[in-house]
Write a protein that holds these residues in place. Structure first.
Motif, PDB file in Angstrom:
ATOM      1  N   SER A  15       7.448  22.079  42.028  1.00 41.49           N
ATOM      2  CA  SER A  15       8.491  21.518  41.167  1.00 41.49           C
ATOM      3  C   SER A  15       8.490  19.999  41.175  1.00 41.49           C
ATOM      4  O   SER A  15       9.003  19.369  40.240  1.00 41.49           O
ATOM      5  CB  SER A  15       9.871  22.043  41.602  1.00 41.49           C
ATOM      6  N   HIS A  25       6.852  27.054  45.247  1.00 39.40           N
ATOM      7  CA  HIS A  25       7.446  26.592  43.996  1.00 39.40           C
ATOM      8  C   HIS A  25       8.286  25.338  44.205  1.00 39.40           C
ATOM      9  O   HIS A  25       8.391  24.507  43.296  1.00 39.40           O
ATOM     10  CB  HIS A  25       8.271  27.718  43.375  1.00 39.40           C
ATOM     11  N   ILE A  71       5.454  28.345  37.850  1.00 37.85           N
ATOM     12  CA  ILE A  71       6.335  29.110  38.725  1.00 37.85           C
ATOM     13  C   ILE A  71       6.294  30.576  38.316  1.00 37.85           C
ATOM     14  O   ILE A  71       6.600  30.926  37.174  1.00 37.85           O
ATOM     15  CB  ILE A  71       7.776  28.566  38.664  1.00 37.85           C
ATOM     16  N   CYS A 129       9.164  31.106  47.361  1.00 37.50           N
ATOM     17  CA  CYS A 129       9.809  29.927  46.788  1.00 37.50           C
ATOM     18  C   CYS A 129       9.303  28.627  47.405  1.00 37.50           C
ATOM     19  O   CYS A 129       9.395  27.576  46.778  1.00 37.50           O
ATOM     20  CB  CYS A 129      11.323  30.027  46.943  1.00 37.50           C
TER      21      CYS A 129
END
Length: 406
Positions: A151, A147, A28, A144
C-alpha cells in the motif's frame, strides 16, 4: 435550484464515466478467509449448523469489568478525542504490563496507541517503506502484512520458511535474500497461520542480521499473551530499536473495539505522532478508557483462565488431527491456530486445500481456511484450523471431520 425532480427517471450508472482506480488496488488480493466466513454465514442463516474454525477471533468477549469501564466512560462524557499517541494513563498501564510480564522498563513516551494492530502496522509502513523498497517476511504469513507494505509502494518479499525453521524468518534467510532494495523485515511471533514462535536464539540471530545491514525490524507480537509452553519473549528484550506491534484484540478479547499499540524508538516518536495525527487523529476514546481495566488484577485473572482454556483446546486438537492423517510437524506454542498439511489425508482433495476446505464446509458444516491466503510456498497442501471456539464444538468438529474422511 435542483437539477432533477422526483419525476425524473433514475440515472443509468452505465452513463457514468468509469473511475480510474489506483494501481495499488490491483496488487491487493481478496482476503479469502472472509469469503469462507461469508459462505458459512449464509449456511447458518439457512438453518445449517456450521462450526467455525476459520476466523481468528476469540469466542470470549471482553470481561464485564472492561465493558463496565466503557459504560462509565460514556456516562461521564469521556468520549472526545485523545492525544494522537493515546491516553497517557493507558500508555503508562501498558508500560507497567511490560515490566510485570517481561521485566522490561519501557518508557510510556515510546508507546503509540493505535486503532488496532492493523493501524499500527500501517503507521510503521508509512514511516519506513518507500516506493520500491523490499521488505522480507516469511511464507506462510498473515496475508494483510504484504498488503500493508504494498500500500505504500513497497515490495513484500515472501521467503519460504519450513517446519525446520518453525515457519519463521531466520538469520540465514535474511542473509540469503537481503538485496540492494531491501529495507527491513516484518515478522510475527507467535505467527498467524502457524501458531509458532521464534526461539530466543532465532530471534536474537535474526535481529542481529537485520541490524548489521542497517535495516528495520517490525515484530508483530499480538499473540504473545497466548503463549503456552514457555514464557513469552518480546523482541524489545533483545533489541530496543525493534518496532513491536501489539493489540487488545487477541489476549485481551477486544476484537471489535479496534485498539492496539506500538513501541517505537524514542527518536521516531515524533514521526509516528505526526502520521497518527494526520491519518487517524487518535484511537477510539471509549475503547482506550475501557482498556485501562484490562490491567486490573480481576481482569488479568480472567485472561489467565482463558489462556489455559486455549491451551486445553490445542492439546485436544493437534493429536486428534494427527490421528486423522494430518501432518502437524511443529506443535504450535501460541495463538490459536494449527497449520496442517493435508497431503497424507485420505481424501480425493488432499492435494488441493481450497477444494478440501470448501468440501468440508458444504458436506460437514465445518469451516476452516485453505492455505492460499498465507503465501505461495505449497499453499495447496495446507489448511489452517482456528481453535478459538469452545471445546465441545471442537470435539463435534473432529467427529464430523472423521466422518467426512470416511
Amino acid at each position: 435550484m435542483p437539477t432533477t425532480s422526483p419525476t425524473d427517471p433514475p440515472i443509468d450508472p452505465r452513463s457514468l464515466r468509469a473511475l480510474q482506480l489506483a494501481q495499488r488496488v490491483h496488487a491487493i488480493e481478496p482476503f479469502r478467509v472472509m469469503e469462507m466466513v461469508k459462505a458459512a454465514g449464509d449456511m447458518k442463516r439457512s438453518g445449517t449448523d456450521v462450526i467455525s474454525m476459520s476466523v481468528g477471533e476469540p469466542d470470549f468477549g471482553a470481561p464485564e469489568i472492561v465493558a463496565h469501564a466503557a459504560m462509565r466512560a460514556i456516562q461521564a462524557g469521556a468520549t472526545q478525542y485523545t492525544d494522537s499517541l493515546g491516553l497517557r494513563e493507558l500508555r503508562e498501564a501498558i508500560s507497567g504490563h511490560y515490566a510485570a510480564v517481561h521485566g522490561l522498563d519501557i518508557d510510556p513516551g515510546r508507546i503509540v496507541v493505535t486503532a488496532g494492530a492493523s493501524a499500527g502496522l500501517l503507521l510503521a509502513c508509512a514511516a519506513l517503506v518507500d516506493e520500491g523498497d523490499e521488505v522480507l517476511m516469511p511464507d506462510p504469513c498473515y496475508p494483510c502484512n504484504r498488503h500493508f507494505v504494498a500500500s505504500f509502494g513497497g515490495t513484500p518479499v515472501l521467503v519460504p520458511a519450513s517446519s525446520d525453521d518453525r515457519y519463521q524468518l531466520g538469520a540465514a534467510h535474511v542473509e540469503a535474500h537481503w538485496g540492494p532494495r531491501t529495507r527491513g523485515v516484518l515478522v510475527a511471533s507467535p505467527s498467524n497461520p502457524t501458531g509458532t514462535s521464534m526461539t530466543p536464539q532465532q530471534l536474537r540471530a535474526m535481529l542481529a542480521a537485520v541490524r548489521a545491514r542497517g535495516g528495520f525490524a517490525i515484530i508483530d507480537e499480538i499473540y504473545q499473551g497466548l503463549s503456552y509452553d514457555h514464557k513469552p519473549l518480546s523482541a524489545l528484550a533483545l533489541d530496543p530499536d525493534a518496532i513491536t506491534v501489539n493489540s487488545f484484540s487477541k489476549y485481551f478479547s477486544m476484537t471489535g473495539w479496534r485498539l492496539g499499540w506500538l513501541v517505537v524508538p524514542q527518536a521516531l516518536v515524533p514521526v509516528f505522532e505526526k502520521l497518527a495525527q494526520n491519518l487517524f487523529i487518535c484511537a477510539p476514546t471509549i475503547a482506550q478508557q475501557a482498556a485501562l481495566a484490562c490491567f486490573t488484577p480481576e481482569a488479568l485473572a480472567i485472561y489467565e483462565e482463558r489462556r489455559l482454556a486455549f491451551q486445553r483446546r490445542r492439546d485436544l486438537l493437534v493429536p486428534a488431527l494427527r490421528a486423522l492423517g494430518f501432518t502437524v510437524p511443529v506443535m504450535p506454542d501460541g495463538a490459536f491456530y494449527v497449520y496442517a498439511d493435508i497431503a497424507s489425508v485420505a481424501h480425493p482433495h488432499c492435494g488441493d486445500s481450497s477444494a478440501f476446505a470448501w468440501s468440508l464446509l458444504r458436506e460437514a458444516g465445518v469451516a476452516i481456511v485453505p492455505g492460499d491466503d498465507f503465501g505461495v510456498a505449497a499453499p495447496q497442501r495446507h489448511v489452517r484450523f482456528s481453535y478459538a471456539t469452545r471445546l465441545e464444538r471442537i470435539e463435534e468438529a473432529l467427529a464430523r471431520l472423521e466422518r467426512f474422511l470416511g
